[in-house]
Design an enzyme around this catalytic site. Sequence first.
Site, PDB file in Angstrom:
ATOM      1  CD1 TRP A 187      -2.743   1.758   0.666  1.00 24.39           C
ATOM      2  CD2 TRP A 187      -1.265   2.493   2.183  1.00 24.39           C
ATOM      3  NE1 TRP A 187      -3.095   3.049   1.017  1.00 24.39           N
ATOM      4  CE2 TRP A 187      -2.203   3.521   1.939  1.00 24.39           C
ATOM      5  CE3 TRP A 187      -0.221   2.718   3.087  1.00 24.39           C
ATOM      6  CZ2 TRP A 187      -2.141   4.745   2.587  1.00 24.39           C
ATOM      7  CZ3 TRP A 187      -0.151   3.953   3.728  1.00 24.39           C
ATOM      8  CH2 TRP A 187      -1.119   4.952   3.478  1.00 24.39           C
ATOM      9  CD  GLU A 228      -4.426  -1.722   2.013  1.00 28.46           C
ATOM     10  OE1 GLU A 228      -5.187  -1.176   2.836  1.00 28.46           O
ATOM     11  OE2 GLU A 228      -3.323  -2.223   2.336  1.00 28.46           O
ATOM     12  CE  LYS A 230      -7.007   5.613   3.070  1.00 27.88           C
ATOM     13  NZ  LYS A 230      -6.048   5.776   4.191  1.00 27.88           N
ATOM     14  CG  ASP A 261      -8.614  -1.112   4.793  1.00 28.00           C
ATOM     15  OD1 ASP A 261      -9.642  -0.692   5.355  1.00 28.00           O
ATOM     16  OD2 ASP A 261      -7.518  -1.182   5.360  1.00 28.00           O
ATOM     17  CG  HIS A 264      -8.489   1.774   2.392  1.00 31.81           C
ATOM     18  ND1 HIS A 264      -7.260   1.375   1.932  1.00 31.81           N
ATOM     19  CD2 HIS A 264      -8.283   2.209   3.666  1.00 31.81           C
ATOM     20  CE1 HIS A 264      -6.355   1.531   2.877  1.00 31.81           C
ATOM     21  NE2 HIS A 264      -6.948   2.038   3.936  1.00 31.81           N
ATOM     22  CG  HIS A 288      -5.926  -4.799   5.322  1.00 33.16           C
ATOM     23  ND1 HIS A 288      -4.968  -3.816   5.217  1.00 33.16           N
ATOM     24  CD2 HIS A 288      -5.260  -5.979   5.324  1.00 33.16           C
ATOM     25  CE1 HIS A 288      -3.771  -4.384   5.143  1.00 33.16           C
ATOM     26  NE2 HIS A 288      -3.931  -5.690   5.204  1.00 33.16           N
ATOM     27  CG  ASP A 296     -10.098   7.179  11.422  1.00 37.31           C
ATOM     28  OD1 ASP A 296      -8.933   7.472  11.111  1.00 37.31           O
ATOM     29  OD2 ASP A 296     -10.380   6.239  12.167  1.00 37.31           O
ATOM     30  CG  ASP A 298      -7.259   2.367   9.510  1.00 39.72           C
ATOM     31  OD1 ASP A 298      -7.405   1.288   8.933  1.00 39.72           O
ATOM     32  OD2 ASP A 298      -6.718   3.349   8.977  1.00 39.72           O
ATOM     33  CG  ASP A 328      -5.138  -1.565   8.474  1.00 38.21           C
ATOM     34  OD1 ASP A 328      -4.616  -1.012   9.467  1.00 38.21           O
ATOM     35  OD2 ASP A 328      -4.993  -1.141   7.314  1.00 38.21           O
TER      36      ASP A 328
END
Length: 429
Positions: A187, A228, A230, A261, A264, A288, A296, A298, A328
């Site tokens: 990533w 990965e 995003k 993810d 993401h 993930h 945000d 995570d 993650d």
Amino acid sequence: MTSSSNVDSAFALATEQYQSIGVNVGAALKTLSTIAISVHCWQGDDVAGFENTGEALGSGLAVTGNYPGRARTVDELRSDLEMAYSLIPGRHRLNLHALYGEFDGHVERDEIGVEHFQGWMEWARAQSISLDFNPSYFSHPKANDGLTLAHPDAGIRKFWIDHGIACRQIAAEMGAAQGNPCVNNTWVPDGYKDRPADRTTPRVRLAESLDTIFADPIDASHLLEAVECKLFGIGSESYVVGSHEFYMGYSITRNKVLCLDAGHFHPTEVISDKISSTLMYVPELLLHVSRGVRWDSDHVVTMSDELQAIMQEIVRGNHLKRVHIGLDFFDASINRIAAWAIGTRNTLKALLMALLEPTAELKRLELEGDLTARLALMEEQKTMPFGAIWDHYCQSSGVPVGRQWLDAVRGYESSVLSSRSDAAENAIA
């Protein structure tokens, strides 16, 4: 406190109820016991790593909170991980970032080698766990302007290309040593805060850089390579070079594992709906598992509808052998070991719930056009005695049942975390 006999009695009754709808509880638990979640090391120290350069966390990453007891050394992080694993049923993996090596003095990222991770490999062998890996394209002076592999400066690109090549070799050595493939996930934070004039050229540079990194073939029994995507990040709100479309195309044309993810994408977009589609065209997926909240990406994984939908898609589609599940998230506002336990236990709970569905019956009803019964059974499934099965699984795995794991965390916090020297400066305001 839940007694062993109460757990056994509740399990027996719950098993009968699941049997009445055609679900084999024993088979579900046996399958669950074979699934290894890749637990991320960076929750334990707020993504600081052990380079000891004084470089602040950056490149679009931020950790919020100041809970006492952050791991400051490799030994402290390993101790915390061992505590976390003792609270989680099953045998799981550890996901390492490149900045977590054991460095004797300053080592530049394009010069790291497997020798800096021998301690981790020995520890993992002693703990009977396997390792996964990630290049670290952030928190470094050569990433301060938000570009790495897509940077217009050929010298900076070469630095990060060499880092990626070094990380491939480290991951391959890990895979060879542990006897199963190490998943090495790439990533990069590359992007722009405001609208770029040229969206194409940075993507051409990124593809060329990745092709250079992946140029030399490595035995797939040692190494699985993932990329990965995003949608946006802090400091790259308007444009991310490695978008979903970029990496979807890259994965298909280069035969790479695609990493999705959960945090993401757009806040109203979910990855559960992408699993069946992407697996038609890419060989395998890396997930993930995270929880996005507004901008945000995570937060600690909770038992949400989306978490359950992700696991249902994996199980219903018979994709368990093609999907690698990693975590993650990083939250410094709560006990970090508790964060690991909550997130990993929830991920396993959602998997177990999916495995306890009468999947064949639901598919039969759908195929026959009985959508009324399909919906009815899906809804009735939500009140089945899942908790009794989960408690039995924890008890039979030798980990705390129910809330008992929290007592273990509080005891560890009192005996270990509170003694760390920076506890006072990290004390909650």
